[in-house]
Design a protein around this motif. Structure first.
Motif, PDB file in Angstrom:
ATOM      1  N   SER A  33       0.827  -1.212   0.000  1.00  0.00           N
ATOM      2  CA  SER A  33       0.000   0.000   0.000  1.00  0.00           C
ATOM      3  C   SER A  33       0.859   1.259   0.000  1.00  0.00           C
ATOM      4  O   SER A  33       0.559   2.218  -0.719  1.00  0.00           O
TER       5      SER A  33
ATOM      6  N   GLU B  41       3.913   1.533  -1.170  1.00  0.00           N
ATOM      7  CA  GLU B  41       4.579   1.652  -2.467  1.00  0.00           C
ATOM      8  C   GLU B  41       3.613   2.187  -3.510  1.00  0.00           C
ATOM      9  O   GLU B  41       3.973   3.033  -4.321  1.00  0.00           O
ATOM     10  N   LYS B  42       2.381   1.700  -3.499  1.00  0.00           N
ATOM     11  CA  LYS B  42       1.396   2.177  -4.469  1.00  0.00           C
ATOM     12  C   LYS B  42       1.076   3.657  -4.255  1.00  0.00           C
ATOM     13  O   LYS B  42       0.870   4.393  -5.211  1.00  0.00           O
ATOM     14  N   GLU B  43       1.043   4.080  -2.990  1.00  0.00           N
ATOM     15  CA  GLU B  43       0.810   5.488  -2.690  1.00  0.00           C
ATOM     16  C   GLU B  43       1.944   6.362  -3.219  1.00  0.00           C
ATOM     17  O   GLU B  43       1.728   7.511  -3.590  1.00  0.00           O
TER      18      GLU B  43
ATOM     19  N   LEU C  81       3.626   5.977  -5.963  1.00  0.00           N
ATOM     20  CA  LEU C  81       3.753   5.976  -7.424  1.00  0.00           C
ATOM     21  C   LEU C  81       3.554   7.352  -8.027  1.00  0.00           C
ATOM     22  O   LEU C  81       4.132   7.661  -9.064  1.00  0.00           O
TER      23      LEU C  81
ATOM     24  N   ASP D 120       1.417   4.370 -14.747  1.00  0.00           N
ATOM     25  CA  ASP D 120       0.801   4.026 -13.456  1.00  0.00           C
ATOM     26  C   ASP D 120       0.283   2.593 -13.474  1.00  0.00           C
ATOM     27  O   ASP D 120       0.493   1.829 -12.530  1.00  0.00           O
ATOM     28  N   HIS D 121      -0.405   2.238 -14.556  1.00  0.00           N
ATOM     29  CA  HIS D 121      -0.960   0.890 -14.680  1.00  0.00           C
ATOM     30  C   HIS D 121       0.150  -0.166 -14.718  1.00  0.00           C
ATOM     31  O   HIS D 121       0.069  -1.191 -14.037  1.00  0.00           O
TER      32      HIS D 121
ATOM     33  N   SER E 238       1.775  -0.494 -11.251  1.00  0.00           N
ATOM     34  CA  SER E 238       0.863  -1.188 -10.328  1.00  0.00           C
ATOM     35  C   SER E 238       0.812  -2.677 -10.631  1.00  0.00           C
ATOM     36  O   SER E 238       0.839  -3.513  -9.716  1.00  0.00           O
ATOM     37  N   TRP E 239       0.736  -3.014 -11.917  1.00  0.00           N
ATOM     38  CA  TRP E 239       0.662  -4.416 -12.302  1.00  0.00           C
ATOM     39  C   TRP E 239       1.906  -5.174 -11.861  1.00  0.00           C
ATOM     40  O   TRP E 239       1.813  -6.237 -11.243  1.00  0.00           O
TER      41      TRP E 239
ATOM     42  N   ASN F  72       2.062  -5.467  -8.025  1.00  0.00           N
ATOM     43  CA  ASN F  72       1.111  -6.475  -7.540  1.00  0.00           C
ATOM     44  C   ASN F  72       1.621  -7.890  -7.801  1.00  0.00           C
ATOM     45  O   ASN F  72       1.548  -8.757  -6.924  1.00  0.00           O
TER      46      ASN F  72
END
Length: 174
Positions: A15, A17-19, A21, A38-39, A42-43, A46
């Motif tokens: 969470s 790390e995603k924040e 980005l 971004d996609h 995230s991919w 994940n």
């Protein structure tokens, strides 16, 4: 729960790390390029996290199973041979899954590509090298897509290596 435990220990989490980005893509003006990066990030994040957790989970289970065999053997139960055979079978299956699906290698490969993409974004944000000229965003997306193509090539090599190896063995006798 896992993320909360890691946060309490000061470990970077999925969470967090995603924040973070946004800092890599905030200076990209083109919405399509920004959303694409971004996609992609995230991919890869994940997938890397999934394979990391799966690898560690199966590895810990395998460790516990293998460590329990001598203990069960020393209990001297009437059913010890059957229990030990069952546990050994489960350990063999888990070992086969870890080997067959190359979870650790996949996790490392995805993680490496996350870092490569972040590096390109950092160079872009700092306007360093090729990103100090015109068409910065086009160059960025070219480089990111090149990283993805390289990863796809590694994936194909990894997934179809055994198939190609077997074909080569079949043709040796002809």
């Amino acid at each position: 729960m896992f993320d909360r435990t890691c946060e309490n220990l000061g470990i970077n989490t999925l969470s967090k790390e995603k924040e973070s980005l946004e800092m890599y893509t905030s200076k990209i003006q083109d919405e399509y390029i920004k959303n694409r990066i971004d996609h992609i990030l995230s991919w890869y994040i994940n997938k890397a996290t999934f394979y990391k957790r799966l690898f560690y989970t199966l590895s810990v289970i395998l460790l516990v199973i293998n460590a329990s065999i001598p203990f069960i053997n020393q209990l001297g139960l009437d059913d010890s041979p059957i229990i030990i055979t069952g546990i050994s079978t489960i350990a063999t299956i888990i070992t086969g899954i870890l080997t067959l699906f190359t979870m650790k290698d996949t996790w490392f490969r995805y993680r490496n590509h996350v870092e490569l993409i972040k590096s390109q974004c950092s160079l872009f944000n700092g306007q360093v090298g090729i990103y100090s000229k015109d068409n910065r965003e086009k160059q960025l997306i070219r480089n990111i897509e090149s990283i993805i193509d390289d990863e796809r090539g590694l994936w194909k090599l990894d997934k179809f290596k055994e198939e190609n190896d077997n074909k080569g063995e079949d043709n040796d006798g002809e």
